[in-house]
Design an enzyme around this catalytic site. Structure first.
Site, PDB file in Angstrom:
ATOM      1  N   CYS A   7      15.039 -25.961  -6.947  1.00 52.21           N
ATOM      2  CA  CYS A   7      14.465 -25.107  -8.845  1.00 52.21           C
ATOM      3  C   CYS A   7      13.993 -26.208  -9.705  1.00 52.21           C
ATOM      4  CB  CYS A   7      15.459 -23.868  -8.878  1.00 52.21           C
ATOM      5  SG  CYS A   7      14.359 -23.042 -10.133  1.00 52.21           S
ATOM      6  N   CYS A  27      19.628 -22.267 -15.549  1.00 53.62           N
ATOM      7  CA  CYS A  27      19.794 -20.789 -14.597  1.00 53.62           C
ATOM      8  C   CYS A  27      20.949 -20.009 -14.781  1.00 53.62           C
ATOM      9  CB  CYS A  27      18.748 -20.587 -13.426  1.00 53.62           C
ATOM     10  SG  CYS A  27      18.864 -18.831 -12.709  1.00 53.62           S
ATOM     11  N   CYS A  33      12.287 -19.135  -5.764  1.00 51.05           N
ATOM     12  CA  CYS A  33      13.148 -18.196  -7.084  1.00 51.05           C
ATOM     13  C   CYS A  33      13.242 -16.899  -5.659  1.00 51.05           C
ATOM     14  CB  CYS A  33      13.328 -17.413  -7.972  1.00 51.05           C
ATOM     15  SG  CYS A  33      14.763 -17.041  -9.173  1.00 51.05           S
ATOM     16  N   GLU A  56      -5.921  -9.928  -8.729  1.00 57.39           N
ATOM     17  CA  GLU A  56      -4.929  -8.786  -9.070  1.00 57.39           C
ATOM     18  C   GLU A  56      -4.523  -7.248  -8.773  1.00 57.39           C
ATOM     19  OE1 GLU A  56      -2.562  -9.869 -10.863  1.00 57.39           O
ATOM     20  OE2 GLU A  56      -3.754 -12.020 -11.048  1.00 57.39           O
ATOM     21  N   CYS A  77      17.756 -23.167  -4.631  1.00 60.36           N
ATOM     22  CA  CYS A  77      17.958 -23.592  -5.959  1.00 60.36           C
ATOM     23  C   CYS A  77      18.269 -25.046  -6.252  1.00 60.36           C
ATOM     24  CB  CYS A  77      19.570 -22.510  -6.253  1.00 60.36           C
ATOM     25  SG  CYS A  77      19.420 -21.463  -6.449  1.00 60.36           S
TER      26      CYS A  77
END
Length: 367
Positions: free
Chosen positions: A203, A209, A193, A31, A200
Site C-alpha cells: 500500500c 494509515c 485495501c 456506475e 498493506c
DNA sequence: AAGACGGGGTG
DNA sequence: CACCCAGTCTT
C-alpha cells in the site's frame, strides 16, 4: 497521502472501458452497472450495452423488453428500468443531453449521492466527493474509525473526509484532480485495501494509515449486522401446447417487473402442489393439473436460499384440453423456445428454458 | 433506521 | 457458507 495515492494510481490503474472514453453517458452506465456488482462482472455487459445503445436517445427509445434481456444476470433489475426512465427524462427535460448540474444529475431515477458525485467527478473532473464500499473501507482504516461505517455518525464523518481529501479542480489535469483522486481511492480499495487480508505491504499510504499502524486492519471497518438467510421453496409449472410454453409478463411494482416467467409461486400463495393448482386456476381460469417433477433447482440469491421444483402441468379450460381452448388472460402468452430466448427472464426462469431446450421432450410424452 | 433488491464472485 | 460488491429506494 493524496500525492502518493495519485502516483500509485497512475502506475497501477486498471484499463477500464469507461476510463478510455469518459463521456458522462458512458460513466453513468458504468456506475449504475457497478452498483453492488463487481467490476469484472460488469465488463461484458458494459460493452454489449454500449454497442446496442450508443447514445442517450438510443437508450430512451429502447424496447423495454430488449433492455431487460440485456440486463439479465446482472440482478437488481430495477437499475435497468431506472436507466430507461432516466434516459427518457433527459430527452424530455434536457434536450437529450446529460444534465450539467449536480442537482439535476441527482434528480435522475436510480442516481443517489454516490453516483451523482462519481459521474460529476470521473467524467467532468468536478469536485464532488464519493462514498461507496471501497472508499468507506479505505477511509475508515485510514483514520482508524472502528464504528461500523453504516452508522449515521460514521457516514457523516466519512462523507466529510471524502470531501476534505478532494483535490481542487485543475483545468485539463484530470489525473491530479477529482477525477483521478476519486478513482484512485476506489482502486486502492479494490486492489490493495481489500475487505479481508489487505495487502498493506504494497500500500502506497500504509505509513500514514491509522489501522495499519495499530494493527487494526482486520477489525476495521467494524462489522455490520449479518444477514438473515431465508430458505424458500417454490413451485414452477411447465405447461406446453405443441411447441409452445405458457409464460406471463410480471406486472409493475413487484419483483421481476417487466420480465417473463413461467407460472411460479411459493408460500403463502402456494405452499404445495394442491395450493399451486388452485393458485393457477385462479390466475388462468379453468383447471390445472400438476404432474411429475421435472427437476429441482437450487438457487442462492441475495439473502434467499431457494429450492425450486419444476413440474409438468396441464391446463384444462372449459373441460377441453388446452390444445383446443380459447383465449388466455392478457398478461399470459404461449411462446416457443426460440421466442423465450429473446425474452427477459430471471436466472431461474432461464434455467427452466434450458431444460426445455435439451433433448428431454420425451419427458413430456405423457402430455 | 431498517429492509428489499430474487445476481455473482471470493475465500 | 459467509461476506462483499463503484447503492438506491421505500417504508
Amino acid at each position: 497521502m493524496r500525492k502518493r495515492l495519485l502516483s500509485w494510481f497512475s502506475d497501477n490503474a486498471r484499463d477500464l472501458p469507461w476510463r478510455r472514453d469518459h463521456s458522462p453517458y458512458r460513466v453513468w452506465i458504468s456506475e449504475i452497472m457497478c452498483q453492488q456488482t463487481q467490476v469484472a462482472t460488469v465488463l461484458p455487459y458494459f460493452e454489449r450495452f454500449l454497442s446496442t445503445y450508443p447514445t442517450i436517445r438510443d437508450l430512451a427509445d429502447a424496447d423495454e423488453s430488449q433492455l431487460m434481456r440485456m440486463w439479465e444476470g446482472l440482478g437488481y433489475y430495477r437499475r435497468a428500468r431506472s436507466l430507461h426512465a432516466a434516459a427518457k427524462k433527459m430527452v424530455e427535460e434536457h434536450n437529450g443531453e446529460f444534465p450539467e448540474s449536480f442537482d439535476d444529475v441527482l434528480a435522475l431515477p436510480g442516481i443517489g449521492r454516490y453516483t451523482a458525485g462519481a459521474i460529476q467527478s470521473i467524467s467532468r473532473n468536478k469536485a464532488f466527493p464519493i462514498l461507496e464500499g471501497n472508499t468507506q473501507r479505505v477511509f475508515s482504516r485510514w483514520i482508524g474509525l472502528t464504528v461500523p461505517p453504516t452508522e449515521k455518525v460514521a457516514q457523516a464523518r466519512l462523507w466529510e473526509l471524502s470531501d476534505k481529501m478532494l483535490p481542487p479542480r485543475k483545468a485539463d489535469d484530470r489525473s491530479n484532480g477529482p477525477a483521478g483522486f476519486n478513482q484512485a481511492a476506489m482502486e486502492l480499495g479494490a486492489l490493495i485495501c481489500s475487505p479481508r487480508s489487505p495487502k498493506c505491504d504494497e500500500c502506497p499510504v500504509a505509513t500514514m494509515c491509522h489501522a495499519n499502524q495499530m494493527g487494526l486492519q482486520d477489525e476495521i471497518p467494524g462489522k455490520i449486522s449479518k444477514v438473515q438467510y431465508e430458505s424458500r421453496t417454490e413451485l414452477a409449472v411447465v405447461i406446453s401446447r405443441d411447441d409452445r410454453y405458457l409464460v406471463r409478463t410480471i406486472p409493475e411494482g413487484v419483483r421481476f417487473a417487466g420480465m417473463i416467467d413461467f407460472p411460479r409461486a411459493g408460500p403463502p400463495e402456494a405452499a404445495d402442489v394442491v395450493g399451486m393448482e388452485s393458485w393457477l386456476a385462479d390466475q388462468l381460469g379453468g383447471d390445472v393439473r400438476i404432474g411429475m417433477c421435472l427437476k429441482t433447482i437450487k438457487h442462492a440469491v441475495t439473502r434467499y436460499r431457494m429450492t425450486l421444483h419444476v413440474h409438468i402441468g396441464e391446463w384444462i379450460a372449459d373441460g377441453d384440453r388446452v390444445a383446443e381452448s380459447g383465449p388466455i388472460p392478457d398478461s399470459w402468452q404461449w411462446a416457443t423456445v426460440d421466442e423465450l430466448a429473446d425474452m427477459p427472464m430471471s436466472v431461474t426462469g432461464r434455467k427452466i428454458v434450458r431444460l426445455l431446450d435439451r433433448p428431454q421432450r420425451s419427458l413430456f410424452s405423457e402430455l
